[in-house]
Scaffold this motif. Structure first.
Motif, PDB file in Angstrom:
ATOM      1  N   CYS A  48     -56.453 -36.880 -33.080  1.00 59.57           N
ATOM      2  CA  CYS A  48     -57.407 -37.190 -34.135  1.00 59.57           C
ATOM      3  C   CYS A  48     -57.479 -38.697 -34.340  1.00 59.57           C
ATOM      4  O   CYS A  48     -56.449 -39.372 -34.426  1.00 59.57           O
ATOM      5  CB  CYS A  48     -56.992 -36.499 -35.431  1.00 59.57           C
ATOM      6  SG  CYS A  48     -58.089 -36.799 -36.837  1.00 59.57           S
ATOM      7  N   GLY A  49     -58.698 -39.239 -34.441  1.00 58.35           N
ATOM      8  CA  GLY A  49     -58.874 -40.660 -34.690  1.00 58.35           C
ATOM      9  C   GLY A  49     -58.674 -40.995 -36.160  1.00 58.35           C
ATOM     10  O   GLY A  49     -58.785 -40.136 -37.034  1.00 58.35           O
ATOM     11  N   ALA A  53     -59.527 -38.903 -39.629  1.00 58.47           N
ATOM     12  CA  ALA A  53     -58.401 -38.581 -40.497  1.00 58.47           C
ATOM     13  C   ALA A  53     -58.636 -39.076 -41.917  1.00 58.47           C
ATOM     14  O   ALA A  53     -58.313 -38.391 -42.898  1.00 58.47           O
ATOM     15  CB  ALA A  53     -57.116 -39.175 -39.933  1.00 58.47           C
ATOM     16  N   LEU A  54     -59.203 -40.264 -42.054  1.00 54.98           N
ATOM     17  CA  LEU A  54     -59.504 -40.809 -43.378  1.00 54.98           C
ATOM     18  C   LEU A  54     -60.514 -39.934 -44.117  1.00 54.98           C
ATOM     19  O   LEU A  54     -60.394 -39.711 -45.328  1.00 54.98           O
ATOM     20  CB  LEU A  54     -60.043 -42.234 -43.259  1.00 54.98           C
ATOM     21  CG  LEU A  54     -59.003 -43.324 -42.970  1.00 54.98           C
ATOM     22  CD1 LEU A  54     -59.694 -44.628 -42.572  1.00 54.98           C
ATOM     23  CD2 LEU A  54     -58.104 -43.546 -44.177  1.00 54.98           C
ATOM     24  N   LEU A  98     -50.542 -40.667 -38.123  1.00 54.92           N
ATOM     25  CA  LEU A  98     -51.753 -39.925 -38.462  1.00 54.92           C
ATOM     26  C   LEU A  98     -51.659 -39.326 -39.862  1.00 54.92           C
ATOM     27  O   LEU A  98     -52.665 -39.188 -40.563  1.00 54.92           O
ATOM     28  CB  LEU A  98     -51.993 -38.810 -37.439  1.00 54.92           C
ATOM     29  CG  LEU A  98     -53.244 -37.960 -37.648  1.00 54.92           C
ATOM     30  CD1 LEU A  98     -54.515 -38.821 -37.582  1.00 54.92           C
ATOM     31  CD2 LEU A  98     -53.319 -36.837 -36.623  1.00 54.92           C
ATOM     32  N   ALA A  99     -50.443 -38.980 -40.277  1.00 56.77           N
ATOM     33  CA  ALA A  99     -50.254 -38.391 -41.606  1.00 56.77           C
ATOM     34  C   ALA A  99     -50.718 -39.325 -42.713  1.00 56.77           C
ATOM     35  O   ALA A  99     -51.163 -38.877 -43.771  1.00 56.77           O
ATOM     36  CB  ALA A  99     -48.781 -38.032 -41.807  1.00 56.77           C
ATOM     37  N   VAL A 100     -50.639 -40.633 -42.476  1.00 60.03           N
ATOM     38  CA  VAL A 100     -51.000 -41.608 -43.519  1.00 60.03           C
ATOM     39  C   VAL A 100     -52.473 -41.485 -43.912  1.00 60.03           C
ATOM     40  O   VAL A 100     -52.779 -41.236 -45.081  1.00 60.03           O
ATOM     41  CB  VAL A 100     -50.637 -43.042 -43.081  1.00 60.03           C
ATOM     42  CG1 VAL A 100     -51.125 -44.047 -44.122  1.00 60.03           C
ATOM     43  CG2 VAL A 100     -49.131 -43.174 -42.881  1.00 60.03           C
ATOM     44  N   PRO A 101     -53.428 -41.637 -42.992  1.00 58.95           N
ATOM     45  CA  PRO A 101     -54.829 -41.476 -43.397  1.00 58.95           C
ATOM     46  C   PRO A 101     -55.181 -40.050 -43.816  1.00 58.95           C
ATOM     47  O   PRO A 101     -56.090 -39.844 -44.630  1.00 58.95           O
ATOM     48  CB  PRO A 101     -55.621 -41.911 -42.156  1.00 58.95           C
ATOM     49  CG  PRO A 101     -54.674 -41.754 -41.010  1.00 58.95           C
ATOM     50  CD  PRO A 101     -53.328 -42.068 -41.576  1.00 58.95           C
ATOM     51  N   LEU A 102     -54.471 -39.063 -43.276  1.00 57.59           N
ATOM     52  CA  LEU A 102     -54.722 -37.671 -43.678  1.00 57.59           C
ATOM     53  C   LEU A 102     -54.237 -37.401 -45.107  1.00 57.59           C
ATOM     54  O   LEU A 102     -54.685 -36.452 -45.742  1.00 57.59           O
ATOM     55  CB  LEU A 102     -54.009 -36.701 -42.736  1.00 57.59           C
ATOM     56  CG  LEU A 102     -54.641 -36.400 -41.382  1.00 57.59           C
ATOM     57  CD1 LEU A 102     -53.707 -35.509 -40.566  1.00 57.59           C
ATOM     58  CD2 LEU A 102     -56.001 -35.726 -41.541  1.00 57.59           C
ATOM     59  N   GLY A 103     -53.310 -38.217 -45.572  1.00 60.53           N
ATOM     60  CA  GLY A 103     -52.698 -37.950 -46.863  1.00 60.53           C
ATOM     61  C   GLY A 103     -51.699 -36.817 -46.790  1.00 60.53           C
ATOM     62  O   GLY A 103     -51.363 -36.204 -47.809  1.00 60.53           O
ATOM     63  N   ALA A 104     -51.202 -36.522 -45.597  1.00 59.17           N
ATOM     64  CA  ALA A 104     -50.230 -35.434 -45.420  1.00 59.17           C
ATOM     65  C   ALA A 104     -48.862 -35.870 -45.931  1.00 59.17           C
ATOM     66  O   ALA A 104     -48.400 -36.965 -45.619  1.00 59.17           O
ATOM     67  CB  ALA A 104     -50.137 -35.034 -43.954  1.00 59.17           C
ATOM     68  N   THR A 105     -48.230 -35.000 -46.694  1.00 57.58           N
ATOM     69  CA  THR A 105     -46.916 -35.319 -47.269  1.00 57.58           C
ATOM     70  C   THR A 105     -45.782 -34.548 -46.608  1.00 57.58           C
ATOM     71  O   THR A 105     -44.619 -34.764 -46.930  1.00 57.58           O
ATOM     72  CB  THR A 105     -46.909 -35.016 -48.776  1.00 57.58           C
ATOM     73  OG1 THR A 105     -47.277 -33.642 -48.984  1.00 57.58           O
ATOM     74  CG2 THR A 105     -47.897 -35.918 -49.512  1.00 57.58           C
ATOM     75  N   ARG A 106     -46.125 -33.643 -45.678  1.00 55.95           N
ATOM     76  CA  ARG A 106     -45.107 -32.882 -44.965  1.00 55.95           C
ATOM     77  C   ARG A 106     -45.465 -32.777 -43.483  1.00 55.95           C
ATOM     78  O   ARG A 106     -46.624 -32.562 -43.152  1.00 55.95           O
ATOM     79  CB  ARG A 106     -44.955 -31.481 -45.570  1.00 55.95           C
ATOM     80  CG  ARG A 106     -44.407 -31.511 -46.989  1.00 55.95           C
ATOM     81  CD  ARG A 106     -44.245 -30.135 -47.593  1.00 55.95           C
ATOM     82  NE  ARG A 106     -43.576 -30.217 -48.884  1.00 55.95           N
ATOM     83  CZ  ARG A 106     -43.211 -29.173 -49.615  1.00 55.95           C
ATOM     84  NH1 ARG A 106     -43.447 -27.932 -49.163  1.00 55.95           N
ATOM     85  NH2 ARG A 106     -42.608 -29.334 -50.768  1.00 55.95           N
ATOM     86  N   MET A 107     -44.456 -32.938 -42.639  1.00 57.71           N
ATOM     87  CA  MET A 107     -44.635 -32.847 -41.192  1.00 57.71           C
ATOM     88  C   MET A 107     -43.722 -31.763 -40.644  1.00 57.71           C
ATOM     89  O   MET A 107     -42.498 -31.840 -40.797  1.00 57.71           O
ATOM     90  CB  MET A 107     -44.284 -34.188 -40.536  1.00 57.71           C
ATOM     91  CG  MET A 107     -44.396 -34.185 -39.014  1.00 57.71           C
ATOM     92  SD  MET A 107     -43.454 -35.538 -38.227  1.00 57.71           S
ATOM     93  CE  MET A 107     -43.861 -36.939 -39.256  1.00 57.71           C
TER      94      MET A 107
END
Length: 290
Positions: A48-49, A53-54, A98-107
């Motif tokens: 994902c770009g 992601a943003l 990638l989690a940063v722009p997605l706003g993901a808090t868990r991996m």
């Protein structure tokens, strides 16, 4: 939110059938259904770009959808080969970026296969690899996404509930990802799976509380789906239309409700994950008397 969150892993077949083509449209669609979580899938690689992601992340924030992300399946925490260990770190760092722009808090991160190693040695290697991963995340200043180690569905792979709890207990920054379908598949016997009763779910939650404490157990990350299994464990993911393999979500919902846990439940059904996630939410609400 003081209630569990429910959502799908990736997009259901009905998402595309409704005319949607972009994952940035998923948060609004899920919120309209009454769902509150979405797990972005990078199992086959981080592709994902940042721009996309943003957009997904902004839409998720707007519609109250908690984002998580699944790291590539290629990770093998039990490996002691230097090249594989370096790749493990690389895959996790890619996912965390990638989690940063997605706003993901868990991996979500898979454990690894035992291979020719003893179980004890594979676990020692896994502890070392997890430390390497956490150190690399710290050094890269990518600490906003909690690493969730997943229970696995094949008996030849590390990832029993006890093994995951042991690994997670080593560092407060980790959480378990309990996959109830995986546990049901790997605990099979000739009479069927073993994650289908309140007693079995209660025993699992007790194990977790005794190993990592109630606070961390209460906010666990969870996967759920019906999974076909054989003597070696997991074969393939099914949908809730399956009435043979299970497991049943009702005991999980009931025990979650009575203990006041607030996990994130991600449904991994094969093509009907959003619809089945909604069925899970309704089951939980029924158990809670809503």
């Amino acid at each position: 939110m003081t209630e569990p969150r429910f959502g799908p892993a990736g997009n259901s077949e009905s998402f595309a059938a409704a005319g949607f083509k972009k994952s940035e449209d998923a948060p609004a669609w899920l919120a309209q259904m009454g769902l509150t979580a979405f797990e972005y899938q990078c199992g086959r690689g981080v592709r994902c770009g940042e721009e996309t992601a943003l957009k997904i992340g902004a839409a998720a924030k707007q519609h109250g959808i908690r984002m998580s992300i699944h790291a590539p399946y290629f990770i093998n925490l039990s490996s002691e080969e230097s090249e594989r260990m370096e790749k493990n770190v690389g895959y996790v760092l890619e996912t965390a970026r990638l989690a940063v722009p997605l706003g993901a808090t868990r991996m979500v991160v898979h454990c690894g296969g035992q291979g020719k190693l003893t179980r004890d040695r594979a676990m020692r290697n896994s502890h070392a690899n997890v430390k390497n991963i956490l150190r690399a995340l710290d050094e890269a200043h990518l600490t906003g996404c909690t690493v969730c180690l997943e229970t696995m569905g094949k008996k030849s792979v590390l990832g029993t509930a006890a093994e995951v709890c042991e690994l997670v207990a080593a560092d407060d920054r980790l959480l378990p990802c309990i996959d109830f379908g995986h546990l049901n598949a790997r605990l099979t016997c000739r009479t069927g799976g073993r994650m289908n009763t309140r007693e079995e779910v209660a025993a699992l939650f007790d194990l977790m509380e005794n190993t990592i404490g109630r606070e961390r157990t209460a906010k666990l990350h969870a996967h759920f789906s019906h999974i076909e299994y054989n003597d070696k464990g997991e074969v393939r993911h099914l949908t809730f239309a399956d009435t043979v393999y299970g497991p049943d979500f009702a005991p999980v919902a009931a025990e979650t409700a009575v203990r006041g846990y607030t996990p994130t439940f991600i449904c991994e059904s094969a093509g009907t994950q959003a619809e089945d996630a909604l069925a899970m939410k309704r089951c939980y609400q029924t158990c809670k008397g809503e």
